[in-house]
Design a protein around this motif. Structure first.
Motif, PDB file in Angstrom:
ATOM      1  N   LEU A  60      28.517 -10.392  50.449  1.00  0.00           N
ATOM      2  CA  LEU A  60      28.810  -9.935  49.087  1.00  0.00           C
ATOM      3  C   LEU A  60      30.308  -9.735  48.886  1.00  0.00           C
ATOM      4  CD1 LEU A  60      25.806  -7.549  48.585  1.00  0.00           C
ATOM      5  CD2 LEU A  60      26.415  -9.444  47.060  1.00  0.00           C
ATOM      6  N   ALA A  61      30.986  -9.207  49.877  1.00  0.00           N
ATOM      7  CA  ALA A  61      32.439  -9.039  49.777  1.00  0.00           C
ATOM      8  C   ALA A  61      33.134 -10.393  49.667  1.00  0.00           C
ATOM      9  CB  ALA A  61      32.966  -8.264  50.981  1.00  0.00           C
ATOM     10  N   ARG A  62      32.676 -11.366  50.456  1.00  0.00           N
ATOM     11  CA  ARG A  62      33.270 -12.710  50.378  1.00  0.00           C
ATOM     12  C   ARG A  62      32.980 -13.357  49.026  1.00  0.00           C
ATOM     13  NH1 ARG A  62      31.624 -12.248  55.539  1.00  0.00           N
ATOM     14  NH2 ARG A  62      29.660 -13.374  55.230  1.00  0.00           N
ATOM     15  N   LEU A  63      31.765 -13.177  48.515  1.00  0.00           N
ATOM     16  CA  LEU A  63      31.439 -13.703  47.179  1.00  0.00           C
ATOM     17  C   LEU A  63      32.364 -13.090  46.131  1.00  0.00           C
ATOM     18  CD1 LEU A  63      27.533 -13.728  46.990  1.00  0.00           C
ATOM     19  CD2 LEU A  63      29.045 -15.682  46.655  1.00  0.00           C
ATOM     20  N   HIS A  64      32.546 -11.800  46.210  1.00  0.00           N
ATOM     21  CA  HIS A  64      33.386 -11.088  45.237  1.00  0.00           C
ATOM     22  C   HIS A  64      34.828 -11.587  45.272  1.00  0.00           C
ATOM     23  CE1 HIS A  64      34.392  -7.877  42.511  1.00  0.00           C
ATOM     24  NE2 HIS A  64      35.380  -7.528  43.303  1.00  0.00           N
ATOM     25  N   SER A  65      35.307 -11.940  46.457  1.00  0.00           N
ATOM     26  CA  SER A  65      36.690 -12.401  46.572  1.00  0.00           C
ATOM     27  C   SER A  65      36.841 -13.897  46.330  1.00  0.00           C
ATOM     28  CB  SER A  65      37.249 -12.050  47.951  1.00  0.00           C
ATOM     29  OG  SER A  65      36.575 -12.795  48.946  1.00  0.00           O
ATOM     30  N   GLY A  66      35.730 -14.602  46.091  1.00  0.00           N
ATOM     31  CA  GLY A  66      35.792 -16.034  45.802  1.00  0.00           C
ATOM     32  C   GLY A  66      35.918 -16.905  47.028  1.00  0.00           C
ATOM     33  N   GLU A  67      35.594 -16.388  48.191  1.00  0.00           N
ATOM     34  CA  GLU A  67      35.762 -17.129  49.440  1.00  0.00           C
ATOM     35  C   GLU A  67      34.559 -17.971  49.842  1.00  0.00           C
ATOM     36  OE1 GLU A  67      36.849 -14.481  52.615  1.00  0.00           O
ATOM     37  OE2 GLU A  67      38.221 -13.371  51.322  1.00  0.00           O
ATOM     38  N   VAL A  68      33.543 -18.055  49.007  1.00  0.00           N
ATOM     39  CA  VAL A  68      32.303 -18.733  49.395  1.00  0.00           C
ATOM     40  C   VAL A  68      32.165 -20.054  48.646  1.00  0.00           C
ATOM     41  CG1 VAL A  68      29.788 -18.539  49.416  1.00  0.00           C
ATOM     42  CG2 VAL A  68      31.194 -16.530  49.912  1.00  0.00           C
ATOM     43  N   ASP A  69      31.945 -21.125  49.412  1.00  0.00           N
ATOM     44  CA  ASP A  69      31.683 -22.425  48.802  1.00  0.00           C
ATOM     45  C   ASP A  69      30.181 -22.727  48.883  1.00  0.00           C
ATOM     46  OD1 ASP A  69      31.209 -23.179  51.437  1.00  0.00           O
ATOM     47  OD2 ASP A  69      33.069 -24.309  51.623  1.00  0.00           O
ATOM     48  N   THR A  70      29.771 -23.843  48.351  1.00  0.00           N
ATOM     49  CA  THR A  70      28.347 -24.193  48.294  1.00  0.00           C
ATOM     50  C   THR A  70      27.729 -24.307  49.679  1.00  0.00           C
ATOM     51  OG1 THR A  70      28.715 -25.354  46.211  1.00  0.00           O
ATOM     52  CG2 THR A  70      26.693 -25.886  47.391  1.00  0.00           C
ATOM     53  N   ALA A  71      28.434 -24.930  50.609  1.00  0.00           N
ATOM     54  CA  ALA A  71      27.886 -25.083  51.966  1.00  0.00           C
ATOM     55  C   ALA A  71      27.713 -23.725  52.643  1.00  0.00           C
ATOM     56  CB  ALA A  71      28.797 -25.982  52.799  1.00  0.00           C
ATOM     57  N   THR A  72      28.677 -22.841  52.464  1.00  0.00           N
ATOM     58  CA  THR A  72      28.586 -21.498  53.045  1.00  0.00           C
ATOM     59  C   THR A  72      27.424 -20.730  52.440  1.00  0.00           C
ATOM     60  OG1 THR A  72      30.977 -21.473  53.417  1.00  0.00           O
ATOM     61  CG2 THR A  72      29.859 -19.350  53.429  1.00  0.00           C
ATOM     62  N   GLU A  73      27.263 -20.826  51.129  1.00  0.00           N
ATOM     63  CA  GLU A  73      26.171 -20.128  50.449  1.00  0.00           C
ATOM     64  C   GLU A  73      24.824 -20.649  50.933  1.00  0.00           C
ATOM     65  OE1 GLU A  73      24.589 -17.237  47.875  1.00  0.00           O
ATOM     66  OE2 GLU A  73      26.555 -17.506  48.757  1.00  0.00           O
ATOM     67  N   THR A  74      24.692 -21.947  51.056  1.00  0.00           N
ATOM     68  CA  THR A  74      23.449 -22.543  51.530  1.00  0.00           C
ATOM     69  C   THR A  74      23.137 -22.066  52.944  1.00  0.00           C
ATOM     70  OG1 THR A  74      23.770 -24.476  50.128  1.00  0.00           O
ATOM     71  CG2 THR A  74      22.267 -24.734  52.002  1.00  0.00           C
ATOM     72  N   SER A  75      24.122 -22.071  53.807  1.00  0.00           N
ATOM     73  CA  SER A  75      23.950 -21.602  55.177  1.00  0.00           C
ATOM     74  C   SER A  75      23.555 -20.129  55.214  1.00  0.00           C
ATOM     75  CB  SER A  75      25.251 -21.827  55.955  1.00  0.00           C
ATOM     76  OG  SER A  75      25.148 -21.299  57.253  1.00  0.00           O
ATOM     77  N   PHE A  76      24.186 -19.333  54.366  1.00  0.00           N
ATOM     78  CA  PHE A  76      23.879 -17.907  54.323  1.00  0.00           C
ATOM     79  C   PHE A  76      22.434 -17.675  53.870  1.00  0.00           C
ATOM     80  CE2 PHE A  76      23.674 -13.747  52.280  1.00  0.00           C
ATOM     81  CZ  PHE A  76      24.064 -12.945  53.347  1.00  0.00           C
ATOM     82  N   VAL A  77      22.012 -18.377  52.841  1.00  0.00           N
ATOM     83  CA  VAL A  77      20.643 -18.218  52.341  1.00  0.00           C
ATOM     84  C   VAL A  77      19.637 -18.601  53.429  1.00  0.00           C
ATOM     85  CG1 VAL A  77      18.948 -19.132  50.688  1.00  0.00           C
ATOM     86  CG2 VAL A  77      21.202 -18.390  49.903  1.00  0.00           C
ATOM     87  N   LYS A  78      19.902 -19.670  54.146  1.00  0.00           N
ATOM     88  CA  LYS A  78      19.010 -20.070  55.239  1.00  0.00           C
ATOM     89  C   LYS A  78      18.940 -18.975  56.301  1.00  0.00           C
ATOM     90  CE  LYS A  78      19.478 -25.079  54.848  1.00  0.00           C
ATOM     91  NZ  LYS A  78      18.077 -25.373  54.622  1.00  0.00           N
ATOM     92  N   MET A  79      20.074 -18.355  56.607  1.00  0.00           N
ATOM     93  CA  MET A  79      20.102 -17.283  57.585  1.00  0.00           C
ATOM     94  C   MET A  79      19.309 -16.062  57.092  1.00  0.00           C
ATOM     95  SD  MET A  79      23.188 -14.927  58.969  1.00  0.00           S
ATOM     96  CE  MET A  79      23.187 -14.168  57.358  1.00  0.00           C
ATOM     97  N   VAL A  80      19.485 -15.705  55.823  1.00  0.00           N
ATOM     98  CA  VAL A  80      18.771 -14.553  55.263  1.00  0.00           C
ATOM     99  C   VAL A  80      17.265 -14.793  55.290  1.00  0.00           C
ATOM    100  CG1 VAL A  80      18.326 -13.279  53.119  1.00  0.00           C
ATOM    101  CG2 VAL A  80      20.677 -13.681  53.860  1.00  0.00           C
TER     102      VAL A  80
END
Length: 111
Positions: A60-80
Motif C-alpha cells: 500500500l505504501a508503494r502504491l501510494h508513492s506510485g512505485e508499482v507497475d502492472t507486473a508488480t501488481e500482478t505478482s503481488f495479487v498472486k502472492m496475496v
C-alpha cells in the motif's frame, strides 16, 4: 469463487482506488485473525498474520508513492491470493472482494 486464478483476475480488474480499499479491508480482517491466534497461544499462526500485514502495508505504501507497475501488481495479487489459499483465508479474501465490489457497483466508498 474458489478458483484462485479467477479470484486474482477479479482483484486485478478493480480500479486502483478500489484495490487499495480491498487491501486495507483485508488487512483489517487479518488483524482480527491474528488476535484470535494470540488468544489461543498459536504464536506461529499469529506470526504469519503479521507477515501478511507487513506485505499488505508495504505494498500500500508503494502504491501510494506510485512505485508499482502492472507486473508488480500482478505478482503481488498472486502472492496475496496464494497466501490466503495456504492459510485457509480464501473465504475471508473473497468476502472483502465482494464487499468492495458491491460498494463499487453502487458508486459508494466501502465502509
Amino acid at each position: 469463487m474458489r478458483d484462485t486464478e479467477a479470484l486474482e483476475a477479479c482483484i486485478l480488474v478493480l480500479p486502483e482506488e478500489r484495490r487499495r480499499w480491498f487491501y486495507l479491508a483485508y488487512a483489517h480482517q487479518v488483524t482480527i485473525v491474528a488476535r484470535e491466534h494470540f488468544l489461543d497461544a498459536r504464536v506461529e499462526r499469529a506470526r504469519r498474520c503479521n507477515e501478511t500485514l507487513h506485505r499488505l502495508t508495504g505494498h500500500l505504501a508503494r502504491l501510494h508513492s506510485g512505485e508499482v507497475d502492472t507486473a508488480t501488481e500482478t505478482s503481488f495479487v498472486k502472492m496475496v491470493v496464494g497466501g490466503a489459499d495456504s492459510e485457509g483465508w480464501l473465504s475471508l479474501l473473497e468476502s472483502m472482494l465482494q464487499r468492495v465490489s458491491s460498494k463499487e457497483s453502487r458508486g459508494t466508498r466501502p465502509s
